[in-house]
Design a protein around this motif. Structure first.
Motif, PDB file in Angstrom:
ATOM      1  N   VAL A  32       0.840  -1.203   0.000  1.00 45.64           N
ATOM      2  CA  VAL A  32       0.000   0.000   0.000  1.00 45.64           C
ATOM      3  C   VAL A  32       0.871   1.248   0.000  1.00 45.64           C
ATOM      4  O   VAL A  32       0.605   2.211  -0.746  1.00 45.64           O
ATOM      5  N   ASN A  33       1.926   1.270   0.796  1.00 44.92           N
ATOM      6  CA  ASN A  33       2.836   2.414   0.849  1.00 44.92           C
ATOM      7  C   ASN A  33       3.501   2.641  -0.508  1.00 44.92           C
ATOM      8  O   ASN A  33       3.648   3.783  -0.953  1.00 44.92           O
ATOM      9  N   ALA A  34       3.896   1.573  -1.183  1.00 43.75           N
ATOM     10  CA  ALA A  34       4.534   1.701  -2.495  1.00 43.75           C
ATOM     11  C   ALA A  34       3.559   2.252  -3.524  1.00 43.75           C
ATOM     12  O   ALA A  34       3.914   3.133  -4.325  1.00 43.75           O
ATOM     13  N   VAL A  38       3.913   5.893  -5.597  1.00 38.44           N
ATOM     14  CA  VAL A  38       3.901   6.047  -7.058  1.00 38.44           C
ATOM     15  C   VAL A  38       2.772   6.988  -7.478  1.00 38.44           C
ATOM     16  O   VAL A  38       2.944   7.814  -8.383  1.00 38.44           O
ATOM     17  N   ILE A  39       1.626   6.910  -6.814  1.00 35.80           N
ATOM     18  CA  ILE A  39       0.518   7.829  -7.119  1.00 35.80           C
ATOM     19  C   ILE A  39       0.920   9.270  -6.809  1.00 35.80           C
ATOM     20  O   ILE A  39       0.629  10.188  -7.585  1.00 35.80           O
ATOM     21  N   ALA A  57      13.061   6.781 -10.872  1.00 36.57           N
ATOM     22  CA  ALA A  57      12.163   7.520  -9.981  1.00 36.57           C
ATOM     23  C   ALA A  57      11.011   6.635  -9.520  1.00 36.57           C
ATOM     24  O   ALA A  57      10.633   6.656  -8.341  1.00 36.57           O
ATOM     25  N   VAL A  58      10.448   5.863 -10.429  1.00 36.81           N
ATOM     26  CA  VAL A  58       9.351   4.959 -10.058  1.00 36.81           C
ATOM     27  C   VAL A  58       9.862   3.876  -9.118  1.00 36.81           C
ATOM     28  O   VAL A  58       9.179   3.499  -8.161  1.00 36.81           O
ATOM     29  N   LEU A  59      11.071   3.383  -9.346  1.00 35.06           N
ATOM     30  CA  LEU A  59      11.648   2.370  -8.463  1.00 35.06           C
ATOM     31  C   LEU A  59      11.891   2.925  -7.066  1.00 35.06           C
ATOM     32  O   LEU A  59      11.605   2.255  -6.071  1.00 35.06           O
ATOM     33  N   GLY A  65       8.153   4.189  -1.007  1.00 36.99           N
ATOM     34  CA  GLY A  65       6.789   4.598  -0.692  1.00 36.99           C
ATOM     35  C   GLY A  65       6.656   6.110  -0.644  1.00 36.99           C
ATOM     36  O   GLY A  65       7.226   6.838  -1.457  1.00 36.99           O
ATOM     37  N   VAL A  66       5.899   6.593   0.331  1.00 36.53           N
ATOM     38  CA  VAL A  66       5.660   8.031   0.467  1.00 36.53           C
ATOM     39  C   VAL A  66       6.957   8.795   0.759  1.00 36.53           C
ATOM     40  O   VAL A  66       7.207   9.833   0.127  1.00 36.53           O
ATOM     41  N   PRO A  67       7.818   8.334   1.670  1.00 31.94           N
ATOM     42  CA  PRO A  67       9.089   9.056   1.861  1.00 31.94           C
ATOM     43  C   PRO A  67       9.954   9.070   0.597  1.00 31.94           C
ATOM     44  O   PRO A  67      10.623  10.060   0.309  1.00 31.94           O
TER      45      PRO A  67
END
Length: 93
Positions: A32-34, A38-39, A57-59, A65-67
């Motif tokens: 969920v954090n990941a 990405v969103i 960047a996506v990786l 996650g958020v951080p």
């Protein structure tokens, strides 16, 4: 008549189900954090913060996650990394 093999298989299946449940329960917050990271990256790009959406960047967002997303946004804002390249208007004509 129930044999010892059937009982052993039943115990084994129950142990595997319990183990799978524990693993899924532990991994679910990370997934969920990941996804949220990405969103956030895509929203930052849509808003116009100048964040380049690349594989790295996506990786970083998927792992961090958020951080990780906040790190990518801050580095792009400070022109250190993940900066979207803009073509000059005269070059497009």
């Amino acid at each position: 008549m129930v044999t010892t093999t059937e009982i052993a298989l039943l115990v084994l299946v129950l142990a595997l189900l319990f183990g799978a449940f524990r693993i899924i329960k532990a991994v679910k917050p990370l997934v969920v954090n990941a996804i949220v990271g990405v969103i956030i990256l895509f929203i930052a790009n849509f808003v116009g913060l100048g964040v380049e959406i690349s594989a790295v960047a996506v990786l970083v967002c998927a792992v961090g996650g958020v951080p990780g997303a906040l790190l990518v946004i801050i580095l792009a804002y400070l022109d250190i990394a993940f900066v979207a390249t803009m073509a000059p208007l005269g070059a497009m004509a």
